[in-house]
Design a protein around this motif. Structure first.
Motif, PDB file in Angstrom:
ATOM      1  N   UNK A  13       0.825  -1.216   0.000  1.00 39.41           N
ATOM      2  CA  UNK A  13       0.000   0.000   0.000  1.00 39.41           C
ATOM      3  C   UNK A  13       0.855   1.260   0.000  1.00 39.41           C
ATOM      4  N   UNK A  14       2.023   1.202   0.642  1.00 37.04           N
ATOM      5  CA  UNK A  14       2.914   2.360   0.663  1.00 37.04           C
ATOM      6  C   UNK A  14       3.409   2.707  -0.735  1.00 37.04           C
ATOM      7  N   UNK A  15       3.416   1.730  -1.632  1.00 36.81           N
ATOM      8  CA  UNK A  15       3.843   1.957  -3.016  1.00 36.81           C
ATOM      9  C   UNK A  15       2.659   2.138  -3.962  1.00 36.81           C
ATOM     10  N   UNK A  16       1.450   2.234  -3.383  1.00 31.67           N
ATOM     11  CA  UNK A  16       0.262   2.478  -4.201  1.00 31.67           C
ATOM     12  C   UNK A  16      -0.480   1.237  -4.640  1.00 31.67           C
ATOM     13  N   UNK A  17      -0.125   0.077  -4.132  1.00 28.75           N
ATOM     14  CA  UNK A  17      -0.821  -1.164  -4.482  1.00 28.75           C
ATOM     15  C   UNK A  17      -1.852  -1.447  -3.394  1.00 28.75           C
ATOM     16  N   UNK A  18      -3.075  -0.970  -3.622  1.00 29.34           N
ATOM     17  CA  UNK A  18      -4.132  -1.023  -2.609  1.00 29.34           C
ATOM     18  C   UNK A  18      -4.939  -2.321  -2.643  1.00 29.34           C
ATOM     19  N   UNK A  19      -4.882  -3.065  -3.730  1.00 27.82           N
ATOM     20  CA  UNK A  19      -5.705  -4.265  -3.885  1.00 27.82           C
ATOM     21  C   UNK A  19      -4.840  -5.519  -3.877  1.00 27.82           C
ATOM     22  N   UNK A  20      -5.151  -6.421  -2.948  1.00 24.47           N
ATOM     23  CA  UNK A  20      -4.514  -7.732  -2.909  1.00 24.47           C
ATOM     24  C   UNK A  20      -5.546  -8.742  -3.393  1.00 24.47           C
ATOM     25  N   UNK A  21      -5.160  -9.592  -4.322  1.00 22.54           N
ATOM     26  CA  UNK A  21      -6.091 -10.583  -4.859  1.00 22.54           C
ATOM     27  C   UNK A  21      -5.412 -11.937  -5.009  1.00 22.54           C
ATOM     28  N   UNK A  33       5.333 -15.516 -14.243  1.00 23.77           N
ATOM     29  CA  UNK A  33       6.534 -15.009 -13.579  1.00 23.77           C
ATOM     30  C   UNK A  33       6.981 -13.669 -14.176  1.00 23.77           C
ATOM     31  N   UNK A  34       6.610 -13.413 -15.404  1.00 27.34           N
ATOM     32  CA  UNK A  34       6.977 -12.165 -16.066  1.00 27.34           C
ATOM     33  C   UNK A  34       6.060 -10.998 -15.675  1.00 27.34           C
ATOM     34  N   UNK A  35       5.002 -11.278 -14.927  1.00 27.20           N
ATOM     35  CA  UNK A  35       4.076 -10.231 -14.478  1.00 27.20           C
ATOM     36  C   UNK A  35       4.511  -9.803 -13.084  1.00 27.20           C
ATOM     37  N   UNK A  36       5.103  -8.620 -12.932  1.00 30.74           N
ATOM     38  CA  UNK A  36       5.701  -8.239 -11.645  1.00 30.74           C
ATOM     39  C   UNK A  36       4.700  -8.125 -10.492  1.00 30.74           C
ATOM     40  N   UNK A  37       3.450  -7.870 -10.783  1.00 33.18           N
ATOM     41  CA  UNK A  37       2.449  -7.741  -9.725  1.00 33.18           C
ATOM     42  C   UNK A  37       2.123  -9.075  -9.064  1.00 33.18           C
ATOM     43  N   UNK A  38       2.464 -10.187  -9.709  1.00 36.90           N
ATOM     44  CA  UNK A  38       2.238 -11.514  -9.124  1.00 36.90           C
ATOM     45  C   UNK A  38       3.410 -11.813  -8.203  1.00 36.90           C
ATOM     46  N   UNK A  73      -2.838  -1.767  -8.177  1.00 36.29           N
ATOM     47  CA  UNK A  73      -3.004  -0.418  -7.631  1.00 36.29           C
ATOM     48  C   UNK A  73      -4.443  -0.174  -7.168  1.00 36.29           C
ATOM     49  N   UNK A  74      -5.396  -0.717  -7.909  1.00 39.49           N
ATOM     50  CA  UNK A  74      -6.816  -0.558  -7.583  1.00 39.49           C
ATOM     51  C   UNK A  74      -7.594  -1.605  -8.374  1.00 39.49           C
ATOM     52  N   UNK A  75      -8.920  -1.566  -8.308  1.00 34.68           N
ATOM     53  CA  UNK A  75      -9.719  -2.574  -9.003  1.00 34.68           C
ATOM     54  C   UNK A  75      -9.599  -2.465 -10.522  1.00 34.68           C
ATOM     55  N   UNK A  76      -9.452  -1.247 -11.053  1.00 29.57           N
ATOM     56  CA  UNK A  76      -9.265  -1.095 -12.502  1.00 29.57           C
ATOM     57  C   UNK A  76      -7.964  -1.748 -12.952  1.00 29.57           C
ATOM     58  N   UNK A  77      -6.912  -1.552 -12.186  1.00 30.67           N
ATOM     59  CA  UNK A  77      -5.629  -2.182 -12.498  1.00 30.67           C
ATOM     60  C   UNK A  77      -5.761  -3.705 -12.409  1.00 30.67           C
ATOM     61  N   UNK A  78      -6.475  -4.191 -11.400  1.00 29.12           N
ATOM     62  CA  UNK A  78      -6.712  -5.632 -11.263  1.00 29.12           C
ATOM     63  C   UNK A  78      -7.434  -6.166 -12.497  1.00 29.12           C
ATOM     64  N   UNK A  79      -8.475  -5.467 -12.928  1.00 29.39           N
ATOM     65  CA  UNK A  79      -9.216  -5.891 -14.113  1.00 29.39           C
ATOM     66  C   UNK A  79      -8.309  -5.939 -15.338  1.00 29.39           C
ATOM     67  N   UNK A  80      -7.444  -4.935 -15.479  1.00 30.33           N
ATOM     68  CA  UNK A  80      -6.496  -4.918 -16.594  1.00 30.33           C
ATOM     69  C   UNK A  80      -5.559  -6.130 -16.527  1.00 30.33           C
ATOM     70  N   UNK A  81      -5.026  -6.415 -15.333  1.00 27.62           N
ATOM     71  CA  UNK A  81      -4.135  -7.568 -15.190  1.00 27.62           C
ATOM     72  C   UNK A  81      -4.849  -8.863 -15.563  1.00 27.62           C
ATOM     73  N   UNK A  82      -6.076  -9.005 -15.071  1.00 32.25           N
ATOM     74  CA  UNK A  82      -6.827 -10.235 -15.357  1.00 32.25           C
ATOM     75  C   UNK A  82      -7.131 -10.381 -16.837  1.00 32.25           C
ATOM     76  N   UNK A  83      -7.692  -9.351 -17.447  1.00 30.86           N
ATOM     77  CA  UNK A  83      -8.126  -9.446 -18.838  1.00 30.86           C
ATOM     78  C   UNK A  83      -6.980  -9.431 -19.840  1.00 30.86           C
ATOM     79  N   UNK A  84      -6.014  -8.565 -19.620  1.00 34.77           N
ATOM     80  CA  UNK A  84      -4.985  -8.355 -20.638  1.00 34.77           C
ATOM     81  C   UNK A  84      -3.708  -9.149 -20.441  1.00 34.77           C
ATOM     82  N   UNK A  85      -3.485  -9.663 -19.230  1.00 34.10           N
ATOM     83  CA  UNK A  85      -2.244 -10.397 -19.020  1.00 34.10           C
ATOM     84  C   UNK A  85      -2.484 -11.848 -18.594  1.00 34.10           C
TER      85      UNK A  85
END
Length: 154
Positions: A62-70, A90-95, A114-126
């Motif tokens: 969260x200190x780095x702006x990653x508010x959503x853990x999934x 392994x190439x996706x740094x958020x994992x 970072x937030x739910x929109x970022x989560x949606x992007x990670x899920x759909x696009x990566x």
């Protein structure tokens, strides 16, 4: 790794380091009633045997702006995909964690967004773009606790 045998000094060292990986060796030595050299040698041996695997400083996402853990359960279309999917994940740094599991999921990952929109992007696009059968996502509202495995007397 095979199960190892530890004496009381080994267990005491492991207890100290599991609560504070940055605790000075001389402080551990003083509390254990042995020399600093003895602690240093024991820690080197525990590390060489794979019991201790480095020391880590945990950064608060969260200190780095990653508010959503999934947590994402991944279903593969074909079990032979496992290696290539893990390599792509392994190439996706958020994992930050990836597990091969029993039960309903083939792979289970933990990620930070970072937030739910970022989560949606990670899920759909990566993640889903890897040609998976499907995914299931659980969002963690709050980590209640995290701890090391207990170090107990034999």
């Amino acid at each position: 790794m095979s199960r190892q045998t530890f004496d009381n000094l080994d267990l005491s060292i492991l207890r100290h380091l599991s609560t504070n990986a940055r605790k000075p060796y001389l402080e551990i030595a003083r509390e254990c009633g042995v020399s600093g050299a003895a602690i240093h040698q024991r820690i080197q041996r525990l590390t060489a045997n794979g019991v201790l695997r480095g020391a880590e400083s945990m950064v608060d996402p969260a200190a780095l702006g990653y508010e959503t853990c999934a947590y994402v359960g991944i279903f593969l279309r074909d079990p032979s995909q496992f290696g290539s999917v893990v390599e792509a994940l392994q190439a996706i740094p958020e994992i930050v964690e990836c597990h091969f599991t029993t039960g309903q999921y083939d792979i289970f990952v933990k990620l930070y967004a970072r937030n739910n929109d970022h989560l949606l992007h990670l899920l759909q696009n990566q993640i889903q773009a890897l040609g998976l059968a499907r995914t299931e996502t659980l969002i963690s509202f709050k980590q209640v606790f995290r701890r090391q495995i207990p170090v107990e007397q034999p």
